[in-house]
Structure formats: structure tokens, C-alpha cells
Write a protein that holds these residues in place. Structure first.
Motif, mmCIF file in Angstrom:
data_model
loop_
_atom_site.group_PDB
_atom_site.id
_atom_site.type_symbol
_atom_site.label_atom_id
_atom_site.label_comp_id
_atom_site.label_asym_id
_atom_site.label_seq_id
_atom_site.Cartn_x
_atom_site.Cartn_y
_atom_site.Cartn_z
ATOM 1 N N THR A 65 70.422 71.828 49.590
ATOM 2 C CA THR A 65 69.582 70.741 48.824
ATOM 3 C C THR A 65 69.308 70.872 47.349
ATOM 4 N N ALA A 66 69.294 70.028 46.827
ATOM 5 C CA ALA A 66 69.319 69.981 45.110
ATOM 6 C C ALA A 66 68.120 68.985 44.801
ATOM 7 N N SER A 67 67.572 69.293 43.611
ATOM 8 C CA SER A 67 66.473 68.496 43.030
ATOM 9 C C SER A 67 66.791 68.640 41.473
ATOM 10 N N ILE A 68 66.361 67.473 40.769
ATOM 11 C CA ILE A 68 66.509 67.300 39.335
ATOM 12 C C ILE A 68 65.235 66.884 38.974
ATOM 13 N N ARG A 69 64.529 67.419 37.999
ATOM 14 C CA ARG A 69 63.350 67.023 37.604
ATOM 15 C C ARG A 69 63.525 66.218 36.540
ATOM 16 N N PRO A 70 62.674 64.922 36.316
ATOM 17 C CA PRO A 70 62.898 64.238 35.179
ATOM 18 C C PRO A 70 62.678 64.478 33.937
ATOM 19 N N GLY A 71 62.011 65.574 33.698
ATOM 20 C CA GLY A 71 61.482 65.862 32.408
ATOM 21 C C GLY A 71 62.809 66.230 31.325
ATOM 22 N N LEU A 72 63.785 66.517 31.794
ATOM 23 C CA LEU A 72 64.691 67.075 30.751
ATOM 24 C C LEU A 72 65.545 65.886 29.999
ATOM 25 N N ILE A 73 65.201 65.591 28.844
ATOM 26 C CA ILE A 73 65.875 64.728 27.910
ATOM 27 C C ILE A 73 66.708 65.258 27.057
ATOM 28 N N PRO A 74 67.903 64.629 26.920
ATOM 29 C CA PRO A 74 68.913 64.968 25.855
ATOM 30 C C PRO A 74 68.658 64.065 24.677
ATOM 31 N N VAL A 75 68.734 65.000 23.410
ATOM 32 C CA VAL A 75 68.286 64.007 22.099
ATOM 33 C C VAL A 75 69.313 64.440 20.925
ATOM 34 N N ASP A 76 69.537 63.478 20.486
ATOM 35 C CA ASP A 76 70.673 63.826 19.172
ATOM 36 C C ASP A 76 69.799 63.900 18.034
ATOM 37 N N GLY A 77 70.382 64.861 17.159
ATOM 38 C CA GLY A 77 69.730 65.284 15.718
ATOM 39 C C GLY A 77 70.524 64.138 14.723
ATOM 40 N N PHE A 78 70.045 64.709 13.479
ATOM 41 C CA PHE A 78 70.801 63.821 12.401
ATOM 42 C C PHE A 78 70.714 64.586 11.229
ATOM 43 N N CYS A 79 71.620 64.247 10.224
ATOM 44 C CA CYS A 79 71.709 64.877 8.905
ATOM 45 C C CYS A 79 70.847 64.153 8.153
ATOM 46 N N ASP A 80 70.019 64.979 7.297
ATOM 47 C CA ASP A 80 68.953 64.294 6.425
ATOM 48 C C ASP A 80 69.091 64.932 4.965
ATOM 49 N N SER A 81 70.139 65.068 4.596
ATOM 50 C CA SER A 81 70.800 65.294 3.457
ATOM 51 C C SER A 81 72.188 65.051 2.783
ATOM 52 N N ASP A 82 72.232 64.611 1.388
ATOM 53 C CA ASP A 82 73.499 64.326 1.066
ATOM 54 C C ASP A 82 74.632 65.324 1.169
ATOM 55 N N ASP A 83 74.130 66.764 0.960
ATOM 56 C CA ASP A 83 75.145 67.894 0.898
ATOM 57 C C ASP A 83 75.122 68.685 2.293
ATOM 58 N N GLY A 84 74.625 68.226 3.185
ATOM 59 C CA GLY A 84 74.519 68.975 4.407
ATOM 60 C C GLY A 84 73.613 70.124 4.548
ATOM 61 N N THR A 142 80.532 56.171 6.386
ATOM 62 C CA THR A 142 80.671 57.453 6.938
ATOM 63 C C THR A 142 79.392 58.210 6.368
ATOM 64 N N ARG A 143 78.902 57.375 5.449
ATOM 65 C CA ARG A 143 77.773 58.349 4.673
ATOM 66 C C ARG A 143 76.582 57.486 4.805
ATOM 67 N N PHE A 144 75.413 58.160 4.884
ATOM 68 C CA PHE A 144 73.936 57.284 5.037
ATOM 69 C C PHE A 144 73.280 57.483 3.767
ATOM 70 N N ASP A 145 72.539 56.347 3.537
ATOM 71 C CA ASP A 145 71.600 56.656 2.164
ATOM 72 C C ASP A 145 70.390 57.154 2.522
ATOM 73 N N ILE A 146 70.108 58.523 2.232
ATOM 74 C CA ILE A 146 69.090 59.157 2.848
ATOM 75 C C ILE A 146 67.671 58.810 2.344
ATOM 76 N N ALA A 147 67.481 58.403 0.856
ATOM 77 C CA ALA A 147 66.415 57.959 0.217
ATOM 78 C C ALA A 147 66.071 56.677 1.052
ATOM 79 N N TYR A 148 66.836 55.768 1.302
ATOM 80 C CA TYR A 148 66.490 54.595 1.952
ATOM 81 C C TYR A 148 65.951 54.733 3.442
ATOM 82 N N TRP A 149 66.703 55.667 4.305
ATOM 83 C CA TRP A 149 66.018 55.951 5.380
ATOM 84 C C TRP A 149 64.817 56.625 5.233
#
Length: 555
Positions: free
Chosen positions: A62-81, A227-234
Motif C-alpha cells: 500500500t502506498a500513499s502520497i501526501r498532497p503537500g509536496l509542491i515542486p517549484v522553479d526558481g529564477f535568475c535575478d541578476s544580469d551576471d548570475g 535568452t536574457r530578461f530585463d531584471i530592472a523591469y521585472w
């Protein structure tokens, strides 16, 4: 590279977000938006997966998966990484744990942590009411949302944050609870593209967008690097969302506006839906989905730039990128072709003037019902205040789109069980529907305010249109039979209706002034009454004693 992780807080409110920041010393990747990745999993601090082993042969575990585990993407917030972020918005109170992984240069760097989420009464995410699916509610408080929108397409082009806040404050004061803005600008030279005298200035520009541009001041050939996002705008966009959230204003994020114009769409028909365009939608979700007050609009007027199949593809793609599944739609024209699509949470239309009123919205509602799936119906664009373009629009002349005329159409839409978005006067050069800037010369928000105030004193989501006919006069009726009724009479006169037998409180409402008049009691089943005066439109509110809400009256 030297990597350090930083957790923003140990305690967060539900429907706010916690943030894990990844600081990179001496970043080595050439393009941090394509060569590095941040990914995490967040959930209530319980065992997410269990499996019972050691059973005899032939018997299943028997198996059970709890619904609370959520995968989330992160993001780059600088021009130079040098800086990355990953955000998580908890919807339940409790103890949480997470793990996050930063990948760059072939190396993986891990972190984990814990935090507490406390429910302090935030409204939550906007959802479709499962019990009354033609309507919206906030999922935490269960408060119903009387969707009342204004178009402010290029609000991100307002140069000063203080002016953005002032514009939001002005709309909020008139009970506007939703604004439409374009994440990617139309990049027109000026508002005369729509026959409105709105121009670039030190206060406002049409020249903004999500990517880095080689020629940012070129309207037609900006040279986007997709391929590059405008950080100041976001970051500016985030400040706009955060302030709107503080006013309980929902923001519709339109991913493209008038993208058929040269300079707006860097992908075109040959690369639409490809990896570069997917990166745009995925980045938006990673960065903005943790704001509880957003909804998604895949593009404005999709038929001008993309085929039907693209809408379906990107709808499901964006839905998969958003961990919280914010409401989503796609703006088209007079028909909504995605009534049964799983990614489409509500239907939006563009049908102007009297064509988009009661009969049109009631027909859309009935069509939706016949398809076996009920979702909210919104005329997202039925007219802008005193907007009379010479090249289109049936040659309408003033006062066909005056604030008062749009107000009357808004009442018709509400009486059909639908919702509406309009836009303010732009002819004084400030911007109006083009950017949300305005002053006292713009009449529409105040003219529509009585509509919102009236419905806030009703359980309107329980009422249905088209089920009760008038026996005298001309008008439209919403009804929860035997309990509450609303009649909107476009012209003053005598109104008659047959009710379920009972005791009712009858009140007149002036939709032009927003005032109730002294009412009377009816014991019986037939109401015949004359409007308080013989001019203008009027509303009758009929409530049984069980649902009557006291209201101040005017002499």
C-alpha cells in the motif's frame, strides 16, 4: 564559484511567500538564464510518501502520497548570475520543510530548511466557486468576488512608482478590484495608434518589455535577446503587483498586447511555442506566481498572432509551470473557443457597445451550460469611455460611449449573471485605458461604483438570470426564487413581477447616484410598482426576511 543560501524568514503568512536566495560569488556561466537552474520542493513537514513492504507474494503493498509536496522553479535575478531566487507561497498553516538545488557549471549545490506558516486572514487565491461555478471566490476567506475590472494596459510603462501607486489608489477608491496590464508592451510610437493623444514623455513610455533589448528606444526593431530578461523591469512589475495586492486588487497579466505590431513579438509564426517562448512563460511563472493576486491571460486577441493550437499548447504549458494554478484565460473576440479546455478557468469576450450587453452575455452563459461545464463569463472589452476611433468601431459618435452609456451596459452584463471590464477616457492625454493614469475628468470609475456597492449587499452568486419574466414594464431580472430578486429597468415606469408567495421587503435603488430609497413590505406573490420618478434607469431589490441586509436610505 562560492555558493551561499539565504532564507528570507522563519515565519510567513499563508498566501504570502518565503524566499530562498542563492548568492553566487564569481559566477562562471556565460548566460545565467539558460546555463543555470534553481529547483525546489516545498511541503508541510510530514512524510510525503510511504509504502508498506514485506507483504507475502501475490499481495500488493500500500502506498500513499501526501498532497503537500509542491515542486517549484526558481529564477535568475541578476544580469551576471550572482543572484537567484526561489519562492514558495503556502496555502495552509503549519510547519513546512523544503529542499532546493542550484545547478550550474555541471555542479549541483543543495540546501534545505524549515519554516512556519500562519493563517492571519489573507484572502487567498482567486478561484472559481465550486458550488456556484459562474462566480469567483477567494479560497481562504471564501468571500465572493464581484469582478469589476478596468483596463490599464501599459501601466508598467509609467516611469515613477509613486505615480503607479497613485493610479492604483484612484481606481481602488472607486471599488475597482481588478486591472488588466500588459507584461509585453505594444511598443507603439504613441497612442494615436488607437486614435488617443497619449505620447511618450518623462512620465510614461510605451517602450518596455520582458527581455534585454539591443536598441531599447527603437519602437520597431528593438533587437530582443530572448535568452536574457530585463531584471530592472521585472522588479518594477513585482512592485506594482505587491502594491495592488495591498489594496486587494487582482491583476490580469497579459503576456502579449497587439503583438502583430513589428517589434512586439520576437518569435513570430516560425518559433511560436518553441523553447525560447516557453522560457518566457516559465520565467514569468517562476517569478510572479507567488503573488496571490495574479491571473494569467495567454495573450490579447490571440487570433491576430497565434493559431488555436498554440493557445491550447501554451495554456497547458503555463498551467504546468504555475505551482498554484492561478486562474487563466485567453482573450479573443466575440467567441470563446476554449470552453472545455482544462487550462481555461473562465471565459472572456470582446464585444462592444450594445452588442455585448444582456442578450449577448445570457447567450454565452446558456451556451456554456449546454456544454456541461459552468465557468464564469466576462465581457472583458465592451467599450472605453468616449473612445471613438475613426478606422473601426462602427462609426460611433458621442455620446454612444459616454460613461453613462457604459454604465448601463455594465448593469445589463451583471443582470445576465456575467462580469465586465471597461476602460477610462484617454482623450486628455494622461492615458486612461492605455495606462491607468487619470484625474477627475475621467467619469467612468465613479459612474460604475454604485453597481459594485449594490451587488455587495446581495448574495448575487446564488441568483440566476432569465428565469423570471416581468408581467409589466421592460427590464431584466436576477432571481433566487422565493428568497431574493433584482430587477433592472433601463427606463423609468411601472414594473410588475410574480413572486413565490411570501413576505418581502421591497427597495428602490438609484443606479446613477448609488442611493436606496425608502421601501415597503409586500405580503403576497404579485408586485406592481412605479419607479420613484419618471427619468433614468432604476433597480428594484426584493428580499425575503430571511436574507434581508439592512441598508441606509436617502430621503
Amino acid at each position: 564559484m562560492n555558493i551561499t543560501f539565504e532564507q528570507s524568514t522563519n515565519i510567513v503568512e499563508t498566501y504570502d511567500f518565503i524566499e530562498v536566495r542563492i548568492h553566487v560569488e564569481n559566477p562562471s556561466v556565460a548566460n545565467p538564464f539558460t546555463e543555470a537552474e534553481v529547483f525546489g520542493q516545498f511541503g508541510l513537514d510530514v512524510e510525503p510518501f510511504t509504502f508498506t513492504h514485506g507483504l507475502p507474494d501475490g499481495e500488493l503493498g500500500t502506498a500513499s502520497i501526501r498532497p503537500g509536496l509542491i515542486p517549484v522553479d526558481g529564477f535568475c535575478d541578476s544580469d551576471d548570475g550572482s543572484l537567484y531566487r526561489i519562492r514558495f507561497m503556502p496555502s495552509e498553516a503549519g510547519a513546512y520543510s523544503y529542499e532546493a538545488v542550484f545547478t550550474a557549471g555541471g555542479q549541483k549545490y543543495h540546501t534545505s530548511g524549515t519554516f512556519m506558516a500562519e493563517n492571519r486572514g489573507r484572502k487567498g487565491l482567486l478561484r472559481v466557486d465550486p458550488d456556484f461555478p459562474f462566480h469567483f471566490q477567494w479560497d481562504n476567506t471564501k468571500e465572493h468576488f464581484f469582478y469589476h475590472g478596468m483596463t490599464a494596459y501599459h501601466m508598467p510603462g509609467i516611469q515613477d512608482d509613486a505615480e503607479i501607486r497613485r493610479s492604483i489608489d484612484r481606481l481602488h477608491a472607486c471599488k475597482v478590484n481588478r486591472i488588466r496590464i500588459a507584461v509585453n508592451s505594444s511598443r507603439v510610437r504613441n497612442g494615436m495608434a488607437w486614435f488617443e493623444p497619449v505620447y511618450d514623455s518623462e512620465d510614461f513610455t510605451f517602450l518596455y518589455g520582458p527581455w534585454i533589448a539591443e536598441r531599447p528606444h527603437d519602437h520597431t526593431y528593438p533587437g530582443w535577446d530572448v535568452t536574457r530578461f530585463d531584471i530592472a523591469y521585472w522588479r518594477k512589475l513585482e512592485r506594482l503587483l505587491a502594491y495592488a495586492l495591498s489594496k486587494d486588487i487582482s491583476v490580469s497579466l497579459i503576456m502579449y498586447l497587439d503583438a502583430y505590431r513589428r517589434g512586439c513579438d520576437p518569435f513570430g509564426p516560425h518559433h511560436a511555442g518553441g523553447l525560447d517562448e516557453q522560457r518566457y512563460y516559465r520565467y514569468a511563472a517562476a517569478r510572479l506566481a507567488a503573488y496571490s493576486n495574479i491571473t494569467w491571460d495567454l495573450t490579447n486577441e490571440y487570433r491576430l498572432i497565434r493559431p488555436h493550437a498554440w493557445v491550447e499548447r501554451m495554456g497547458y504549458f503555463l498551467k504546468s509551470c504555475d505551482p498554484y494554478h492561478h486562474l487563466m484565460t485567453c482573450h479573443g473576440h466575440e467567441t470563446f473557443d476554449f470552453r472545455l479546455s482544462g487550462w481555461a478557468d473562465f471565459a472572456v469576450y470582446q464585444c462592444w457597445d450594445e452588442h455585448g450587453g444582456y442578450a449577448y452575455m445570457l447567450r454565452n452563459r446558456e451556451t456554456q451550460l449546454a456544454m456541461g461545464r459552468s465557468i464564469p463569463q466576462v465581457n472583458e472589452e465592451y467599450g472605453y469611455e468616449d473612445h471613438y476611433p475613426s478606422a473601426w468601431g462602427e462609426g460611433k459618435k458621442a455620446p454612444a460611449r459616454s460613461a453613462d452609456r457604459l454604465r448601463r451596459i455594465a448593469w445589463e452584463i451583471a443582470m445576465a449573471g456575467g462580469y465586465q471590464t471597461s476602460g477610462e477616457y484617454a482623450g486628455n492625454g494622461l492615458g486612461g485605458w492605455l495606462n491607468g493614469r487619470g484625474d477627475e475628468s475621467m467619469l467612468l470609475p465613479k459612474t460604475l461604483e454604485p453597481l459594485v456597492r449594490f451587488f455587495e449587499h446581495l448574495e448575487w452568486w446564488k441568483m440566476n438570470p432569465g428565469q423570471v419574466e416581468l408581467i409589466k414594464g421592460t427590464g431584466y431580472c436576477l432571481a433566487e426564487q422565493g428568497r431574493q430578486y433584482v430587477i433592472y429597468a433601463p427606463e423609468a415606469g411601472e414594473i410588475g413581477i410574480v413572486l413565490d408567495r411570501g413576505s418581502y421587503e421591497i427597495s428602490w435603488y438609484n443606479p446613477r447616484e448609488g442611493t436606496f430609497y425608502p421601501g415597503f413590505r409586500l405580503d403576497g406573490s404579485e408586485l406592481v410598482a412605479r419607479c420613484p420618478d419618471q427619468e433614468g434607469d432604476w433597480v428594484v431589490r426584493i428580499q425575503s426576511a430571511a436574507c434581508r441586509i439592512p441598508e441606509k436610505t436617502t430621503p
